[in-house]
Design a protein around this motif. Structure first.
Motif, PDB file in Angstrom:
ATOM      1  N   TYR A   1       7.521   6.436  10.106  1.00 15.00           N
ATOM      2  CA  TYR A   1       8.045   5.219   9.497  1.00 15.00           C
ATOM      3  C   TYR A   1       6.951   4.218   9.178  1.00 15.00           C
ATOM      4  O   TYR A   1       7.134   3.367   8.327  1.00 15.00           O
TER       5      TYR A   1
ATOM      6  N   MET B   1       3.994   5.229   8.033  1.00 15.13           N
ATOM      7  CA  MET B   1       3.520   5.753   6.761  1.00 15.13           C
ATOM      8  C   MET B   1       4.507   5.404   5.648  1.00 15.13           C
ATOM      9  O   MET B   1       4.096   5.036   4.539  1.00 15.13           O
ATOM     10  N   ALA B   2       5.781   5.486   5.959  1.00 13.31           N
ATOM     11  CA  ALA B   2       6.795   5.125   4.961  1.00 13.31           C
ATOM     12  C   ALA B   2       6.644   3.659   4.570  1.00 13.31           C
ATOM     13  O   ALA B   2       6.764   3.307   3.399  1.00 13.31           O
TER      14      ALA B   2
ATOM     15  N   ARG C   1       3.908   1.983   4.600  1.00 15.45           N
ATOM     16  CA  ARG C   1       2.736   1.902   3.714  1.00 15.45           C
ATOM     17  C   ARG C   1       3.098   2.380   2.321  1.00 15.45           C
ATOM     18  O   ARG C   1       2.712   1.775   1.323  1.00 15.45           O
ATOM     19  N   ALA C   2       3.840   3.467   2.256  1.00 14.19           N
ATOM     20  CA  ALA C   2       4.227   4.009   0.951  1.00 14.19           C
ATOM     21  C   ALA C   2       5.085   3.013   0.187  1.00 14.19           C
ATOM     22  O   ALA C   2       5.059   2.971  -1.039  1.00 14.19           O
ATOM     23  N   LYS C   3       5.829   2.198   0.931  1.00 15.04           N
ATOM     24  CA  LYS C   3       6.685   1.214   0.269  1.00 15.04           C
ATOM     25  C   LYS C   3       5.868   0.087  -0.341  1.00 15.04           C
ATOM     26  O   LYS C   3       6.406  -0.782  -1.017  1.00 15.04           O
ATOM     27  N   GLY C   4       4.568   0.070  -0.059  1.00 13.62           N
ATOM     28  CA  GLY C   4       3.718  -0.949  -0.656  1.00 13.62           C
ATOM     29  C   GLY C   4       3.818  -2.286   0.045  1.00 13.62           C
ATOM     30  O   GLY C   4       3.528  -3.318  -0.542  1.00 13.62           O
ATOM     31  N   LEU C   5       4.211  -2.284   1.296  1.00 11.18           N
ATOM     32  CA  LEU C   5       4.312  -3.549   2.031  1.00 11.18           C
ATOM     33  C   LEU C   5       2.908  -4.051   2.386  1.00 11.18           C
ATOM     34  O   LEU C   5       1.980  -3.260   2.511  1.00 11.18           O
ATOM     35  N   PRO C   6       2.753  -5.364   2.541  1.00 12.94           N
ATOM     36  CA  PRO C   6       1.444  -5.896   2.932  1.00 12.94           C
ATOM     37  C   PRO C   6       1.037  -5.346   4.306  1.00 12.94           C
ATOM     38  O   PRO C   6       1.884  -5.192   5.188  1.00 12.94           O
TER      39      PRO C   6
ATOM     40  N   ARG D   1      -0.922  -1.226  -4.084  1.00 12.57           N
ATOM     41  CA  ARG D   1       0.384  -1.559  -3.513  1.00 12.57           C
ATOM     42  C   ARG D   1       1.429  -1.777  -4.587  1.00 12.57           C
ATOM     43  O   ARG D   1       2.612  -1.579  -4.373  1.00 12.57           O
TER      44      ARG D   1
ATOM     45  N   PHE E   1      10.025  11.750   2.407  1.00 13.34           N
ATOM     46  CA  PHE E   1       9.076  12.294   3.360  1.00 13.34           C
ATOM     47  C   PHE E   1       9.517  13.604   3.973  1.00 13.34           C
ATOM     48  O   PHE E   1      10.691  13.898   4.102  1.00 13.34           O
TER      49      PHE E   1
END
Lengths: 389, 332
Positions: free
Chosen positions: A285, A287-288, A290-295, B86, B97
């Motif tokens: 989660y 990594m998820a 990070r993948a979501k582009g959160l700061p 980002r 995933f």
């Protein structure tokens, strides 16, 4: 929730009963008794000593004494102190308990908070210079011999630099000129009340900020600005009331022991947080997120650190049991008139009622703390529900 | 020819470990057209997931990209700063995933985790507007809307998978990378979810990369497919062309190791040996120790790109391409 509290209260009474019994029996099998200190005193004839023994009921068989004591304790009678005759044990404890609690709870909270914040930062920057150097510093303080650190701090900050008083709870010279009826305990009680109001208001702010409809910025504002306002108001009120200098005197005496206690124990929390974070950073989660582009900061605080918090809270709970044992050393070194020193003196003087009273309070404190943390657990982790604890 | 949305050009990547470098990707190149579904197959540890994660640069600390480019909409993602990247994450490229079971944080409501993704990329969405969007997404993937306020542990495996798919769709991405989206599920749920996913993809006209070790799943879902072996893309082309005439012996071997319901009962063949250790991969063609057509050339020199005579987009890395020079493909 009601059933849970009822069940836990029954548990607490049961454990308390066992705890008090064991402590009582331990003192019973300790050789000597309170009257032994009169042995070298020629004025104390055997008749007088016998009279004292009879008065305290020490001639009865141990089980009679034991049941009498149990009955008294569970009807709220902690008895009279032998060594400070005729002061009731409760009168001594009620002065000492708040001082010890404030000292240790605030140092625990500070070291826990500091350790958690530092731990999550160094875990996020794992392998960097900040990580290795902070870890080294944390381990150094954590493994240091505590009395030595305390003495070094007293010498450095109290003597060499002269920033803080070297010991004591107050400065007697200041209180000598205090107005009629103004006691240390009264001021201290008001200070605790102020702290309590602050905590309640802050909790309300948190609850308001938890609403998902609010944006991140508004949340931050509520959580950080509202307590700041309360602090400013509290300082102003104390300042204008004219009692501010007395309150400050108490705080001034508290800084060095709290600082020392926090310094010795933040390392443990920090390393635990770091370890715990190293695990959650690997989680899918994170990594998820990070993948979501959160700061990155949001990922660190909201995802990695949030789940890493749970084992840290467990360690905090377990450490609460050591409040009193650490207290004996701290309070002796800083001449702090708290529960730890009371316990030490009572044990040395064979003042059984006072010693057991102090122990019993520690028991109650730890048991209630565990109860609070169990409830906190259910709040922190939705997978845990009160019913399943 | 349609517009190319993703182009991977000579991408190489290694993981630095105490024992030495693991060469997880070696000069991988391919192009993907907009709106197509690409399937990537290969054995475990062949670099499929690494490739997927490399596209969004979601790599562990010890990973290092040693060469190549990843162009998305003509922009080289490898040159972007973290801050700029980002903007691409989730809004343009999202992921489903491999371990969907754990891709939802246990301490937050499922709905809030999706709303967070929406609000992060479109701050103009209010909480309630974002929630409405989540409701629509839930309907799309076949989840009950009352589930929005539940925590992940209250979901079953299949429901979590659907929620993850809903999350991947949240920002209307141009490309979705589905890394073994259904491995943890039983076959019936797997089939239902894949069908749903494919239908949603077709409706929204999205490009997708499916990653799986199950060649049957890939065959069903994707129009283009790539076969990976030991960090290399050994064969790439349209699924039809690949099934008609596999070029690389490894692809042929993969296809023979899956049973077919139709047709005659054939003995399943297995590929002898094991995938190489990527710490110390074999020289030349990575497949040579297991290949029945191996020659001295294979052992020493990396094979050239061989393009299928019938389809230009279909290529493989092989010295002894099947179907060429009169060599028979032994697949049925």
């Amino acid at each position: 929730m009601g059933a849970f509290l009822l069940k836990r209260t029954l548990h607490i009474f049961l454990i308390l009963f066992l705890f008090v019994s064991l402590t009582y029996l331990l003192f019973q099998v300790t050789p000597g008794s309170v009257v032994d200190k009169f042995l070298g005193n020629p004025k104390m004839t055997p008749e007088i000593i016998a009279k004292i023994r009879a008065q305290f009921g020490l001639d009865d068989p141990w089980y009679v004494q034991y049941f009498r004591y149990l009955k008294n304790v569970f009807t709220g009678q902690l008895g009279i102190s032998y060594s400070q005759y005729p002061t009731p044990v409760w009168d001594i404890l009620k002065d000492r308990i708040p001082r010890t609690l404030v000292l240790f709870l605030s140092s625990r909270v500070i070291s826990f908070y500091l350790g958690f914040i530092l731990g999550k930062i160094i875990a996020w920057k794992r392998g960097s210079l900040i990580d290795t150097s902070t870890t080294a510093v944390g381990i150094t303080f954590w493994t240091m011999y505590y009395p030595l650190l305390a003495i070094v701090n007293i010498w450095l900050f109290g003597f060499l630099l002269g920033w803080f008083p070297i010991n004591g709870f107050t400065n007697p010279l200041l209180w000598l000129n205090a107005p009629e009826g103004l006691t240390v305990n009264l001021i201290f009680a008001y200070m605790i009340l102020t702290g309590f109001i602050f905590l309640i208001l802050w909790m309300i702010a948190w609850l308001i900020a938890k609403k998902p409809e609010l944006s991140g910025k508004t949340k931050k504002r509520i959580i950080y600005i509202s307590p700041l306002m309360v602090v400013i108001i509290a300082v102003l009120v104390w300042g204008f009331s004219g009692y501010g200098k007395y309150a400050w005197d108490i705080i001034y005496h508290m800084i060095l022991p709290i600082f020392t206690l926090a310094l010795i124990s933040f390392g443990g929390t920090m390393l635990l947080t770091r370890d715990s974070m190293m695990e959650t950073i690997q989680e899918d989660y994170v990594m998820a997120a990070r993948a979501k582009g959160l700061p990155p900061k949001l990922i660190r605080d909201k995802y990695a650190a949030r789940t890493a918090l749970l084992p840290v809270v467990t360690s905090l709970t377990l450490s609460l049991g050591f409040v009193l044992s650490g207290g004996v050393i701290t309070e002796s070194l800083f001449s702090w008139p708290g529960l730890g020193r009371t316990l030490l003196d009572a044990a040395l003087m064979q003042d059984v009622p006072l010693a057991i009273g102090a122990f019993a309070f520690t028991g109650v404190f730890v048991l209630i703390a565990h109860l609070v943390v169990d409830i906190l657990y259910a709040v922190l982790d939705p997978r845990i529900s009160i019913e399943t604890i | 020819m349609a517009e190319t949305i993703l182009e991977i050009d000579n991408l190489s990547l290694r993981y630095k470990t105490k024992k030495g470098d693991v060469k997880a990707l070696n000069r991988v190149s391919f192009q993907l057209e907009k709106g197509l579904a690409l399937g990537l197959v290969g054995e475990s540890g062949c670099g499929k997931t690494t490739l997927a994660n490399a596209i969004l640069r979601l790599l562990p600390d010890n990973a290092e990209i040693t060469g190549g480019h990843i162009y998305f909409d003509k922009e080289d993602l490898l040159l972007l700063a973290e801050q700029e990247l980002r903007e691409y994450r989730w809004k343009k490229i999202s992921m489903i995933f491999q371990a969907a079971m754990n891709a939802l944080a246990p301490v937050y409501r499922v709905g809030d985790q999706i709303i967070e993704a929406i609000q992060n990329h479109a701050p103009e969405f209010t909480y309630s507007a974002a929630k409405e969007r989540v409701q629509r997404l839930f309907e799309l993937v076949g989840l009950d809307c009352s589930r929005i306020d539940h925590y992940p542990h209250q979901y079953s495996g299949g429901m979590k998978q659907r929620a993850i798919i809903a999350m991947a769709l949240a920002c209307d991405p141009d490309l979705i990378i589905a890394d073994e989206p259904t491995t943890a599920l039983d076959v019936i749920v797997q089939d239902r979810i894949l069908k749903r996913l494919n239908r949603v993809r077709e409706e929204l006209g999205m490009t997708m990369i499916y990653i799986s070790h199950d060649i049957a799943v890939i065959a069903e879902l994707s129009k283009v497919m790539g076969v990976m072996y030991a960090g290399e893309l050994v064969e790439f082309g349209s699924t039809l062309s690949l099934f008609k005439q596999a070029i690389h012996p490894y692809t042929a071997g993969l296809m023979n190791s899956f049973p077919s319901i139709k047709g005659a009962k054939n003995q399943l063949s297995i590929i002898p040996g094991e995938p190489p250790n990527l710490l110390n991969p074999p020289a030349g063609c990575k497949f040579h120790p297991r290949c029945q057509y191996v020659t001295a050339q294979c052992r020493q020199v990396r094979p050239p790109l061989y393009r299928s005579p019938t389809e230009q987009q279909h290529f493989a890395l092989c010295w002894h391409p099947l179907g060429a020079n009169g060599k028979e493909n032994d697949h049925e």
